[in-house]
Design an enzyme around this catalytic site. Structure first.
Site, PDB file in Angstrom:
ATOM      1  N   LYS A 190       0.879  -1.177   0.000  1.00  0.00           N
ATOM      2  CA  LYS A 190       0.000   0.000   0.000  1.00  0.00           C
ATOM      3  C   LYS A 190       0.915   1.226   0.000  1.00  0.00           C
ATOM      4  CE  LYS A 190      -4.159   1.844   0.244  1.00  0.00           C
ATOM      5  NZ  LYS A 190      -5.168   1.718  -0.829  1.00  0.00           N
ATOM      6  N   ASP A 223      -5.577  -3.261  -2.257  1.00  0.00           N
ATOM      7  CA  ASP A 223      -7.006  -3.210  -2.621  1.00  0.00           C
ATOM      8  C   ASP A 223      -7.206  -3.676  -4.062  1.00  0.00           C
ATOM      9  OD1 ASP A 223      -5.568  -0.952  -3.340  1.00  0.00           O
ATOM     10  OD2 ASP A 223      -7.193   0.461  -2.945  1.00  0.00           O
ATOM     11  N   ASP A 247      -2.399 -12.326   5.297  1.00  0.00           N
ATOM     12  CA  ASP A 247      -3.453 -13.047   6.020  1.00  0.00           C
ATOM     13  C   ASP A 247      -4.754 -12.960   5.226  1.00  0.00           C
ATOM     14  OD1 ASP A 247      -4.719 -14.373   8.180  1.00  0.00           O
ATOM     15  OD2 ASP A 247      -5.476 -12.447   8.893  1.00  0.00           O
ATOM     16  N   ASP A 251      -6.611 -15.990   2.533  1.00  0.00           N
ATOM     17  CA  ASP A 251      -7.972 -16.516   2.716  1.00  0.00           C
ATOM     18  C   ASP A 251      -8.794 -16.334   1.444  1.00  0.00           C
ATOM     19  OD1 ASP A 251      -7.631 -17.332   5.352  1.00  0.00           O
ATOM     20  OD2 ASP A 251      -9.548 -16.478   5.997  1.00  0.00           O
TER      21      ASP A 251
HETATM   22  C1  IPM Z   1      -3.742 -17.693   9.836  1.00  0.00           C
HETATM   23  C2  IPM Z   1      -4.662 -17.375  10.983  1.00  0.00           C
HETATM   24  C3  IPM Z   1      -3.868 -16.736  12.099  1.00  0.00           C
HETATM   25  C4  IPM Z   1      -3.256 -15.458  11.557  1.00  0.00           C
HETATM   26  C5  IPM Z   1      -4.660 -16.447  13.367  1.00  0.00           C
HETATM   27  C6  IPM Z   1      -5.368 -17.686  13.871  1.00  0.00           C
HETATM   28  C7  IPM Z   1      -3.799 -15.850  14.447  1.00  0.00           C
HETATM   29  O1  IPM Z   1      -5.712 -16.570  10.576  1.00  0.00           O
HETATM   30  O2  IPM Z   1      -2.814 -18.506  10.022  1.00  0.00           O
HETATM   31  O3  IPM Z   1      -3.920 -17.134   8.761  1.00  0.00           O
HETATM   32  O4  IPM Z   1      -3.924 -14.408  11.537  1.00  0.00           O
HETATM   33  O5  IPM Z   1      -2.102 -15.483  11.146  1.00  0.00           O
HETATM   34 MN    MN Z   2      -5.712 -16.133   8.430  1.00  0.00          MN
END
Ligand code: IPM
Ligand code: MN
Length: 359
Positions: A190, A223, A247, A251
């Site tokens: 960013k 973003d 993180d 996901d």
């Molecule tokens: C991940 C998880 C962890 C993180 C949490 C559980 C602390 O979300 O491994 O991605 O945020 O790193």
């Molecule tokens: Mn995570």
């Protein structure tokens, strides 16, 4: 050449124990087929650590990990431990200290669509069918997760700080990985707002120019990157980014692959010590029912064999076994579409079918 290694097994909470059982079944088949010896020692972690040994990361567990050549991790957390103070909860009390203690700064999270599973992706049909295969490399021991924290009556703060060496070493991991893949790195930051991102971009550019000029490098703002991943996932090869952006992006990347139950991750230190864990969580809602997908845990084992022990053929054998079982139509609930060629099975049967392919 056959090898002997010590492995710490931290199955943790929720679906952790049941999916770990299947990974160990596959590990035993690999031992038998290739003549290796994997000496496994189990230890409490997370909520199981709190319940059985008084804290999320008991000293005994840490000792077992220190004496091991690698850690195979399940998952931690669940509603039972949520009332505890944040620092004592399974995630902040075990996972973050483990990462810091072993200096696991490089988090590798592959994201791809497995052959035959594009229906499970929430992406547009056309994009999902075309497939993708990229690797998110997340900086794991710096940034806002580990900076100074504090609060008073009226405010709270988390400091985000990066040093040049921290950025240099993760940039090198990204470029080295790209060398073995399609030769492209997308660095996500960013830099239009954050000082840490300006330093990030400058440092990544310097390492690129000085050490890896043959790799293609592009920069995206976080973003924008989160949008581009949804519209042109096939264009990415290696994505490298700081802790919190990683993180979130990892996901998102897992979700578009169809099921978080299919993805593994590796967290590596400078010396090559590694901890391997599924990208998904402990899924307390389905724990103990025998329906969780064990593939992410089995792929975590495969990553361990590749990254910690250099066992490439064994890594491939596991990947091939998984693809064969999927090709035969076997599916756990998370990847079951209901079509006639598919057979819905549980955790154990999935583990056993994969194991049987390794002979
Ligand atoms: C991940 C998880 C962890 C993180 C949490 C559980 C602390 O979300 O491994 O991605 O945020 O790193
Ligand atoms: Mn995570």
């Amino acid at each position: 050449m056959s090898i002997t290694k010590n492995i710490a097994i931290l199955e943790g909470d929720g679906i952790g124990p049941e999916v770990m059982e299947e990974a160990i079944r596959v590990m035993n088949a690999i031992e038998k087929k290739f003549g290796h010896r994997f000496m496994c020692t189990s230890a409490w972690v997370g909520g199981a650590g709190i319940d059985n040994a008084g804290k999320a990361l008991p000293e005994e567990t840490l000792k077992i990990c220190e004496q091991s050549d690698a850690i195979l991790f399940g998952s931690v957390g669940g509603p039972k431990w949520e009332p505890l103070p944040p620092n004592e909860q399974p995630e902040r009390g075990a996972l973050l200290p483990l990462r810091k203690h072993f200096g696991l700064f490089a988090n590798l999270r592959p994201a791809r669509i497995f052959k035959g599973l594009s229906h499970a992706s929430p992406l547009k049909c056309r994009i999902a069918k075309a497939g993708f295969d990229f690797l998110v490399i997340r900086e794991l021991t710096g940034g806002i997760y580990f900076g100074e924290k504090g609060s008073d009556e009226n405010s709270a703060w988390d400091i985000m700080k990066y040093t040049v060496p921290e950025i240099e070493r993760i940039a090198r991991v990204a470029f080295e990985s790209a060398k073995k893949r399609k030769g492209k790195v997308t660095s996500v930051d960013k830099a239009n707002v954050l000082q840490t991102s300006i330093l990030w971009r400058k440092t990544v550019e310097r390492i690129h120019a000085q050490e890896f000029p043959e790799i293609t490098l592009e920069h995206l703002y976080i973003d924008n990157a989160s949008m581009q991943i949804l519209t042109r996932p096939a264009d990415f090869d290696v994505i490298v980014t700081e802790n919190m952006f990683g993180d979130i992006l990892s996901d998102e990347s897992a979700q578009i692959s169809g099921s978080i139950g299919m993805l593994a991750s590796a967290s590596l230190s400078e010396s090559g010590f590694g901890m391997y864990e599924p990208s998904g969580g402990s899924a307390p809602d389905i724990a103990g029912k025998g329906i969780a997908n064990p593939i992410a845990q089995i792929l975590s084992l495969a990553m361990m064999l590749k990254y910690s022990f250099g066992l490439l053929e064994e890594h491939e054998a596991i990947n091939d076994a998984i693809q064969q079982v999927l090709d035969e139509g076997y599916r756990t609930g998370d990847i079951f579409s209901g079509s006639e060629e598919e057979k819905r099975i549980g955790t154990k049967e999935m583990g056993m079918r994969i194991t049987k392919k390794i002979v």
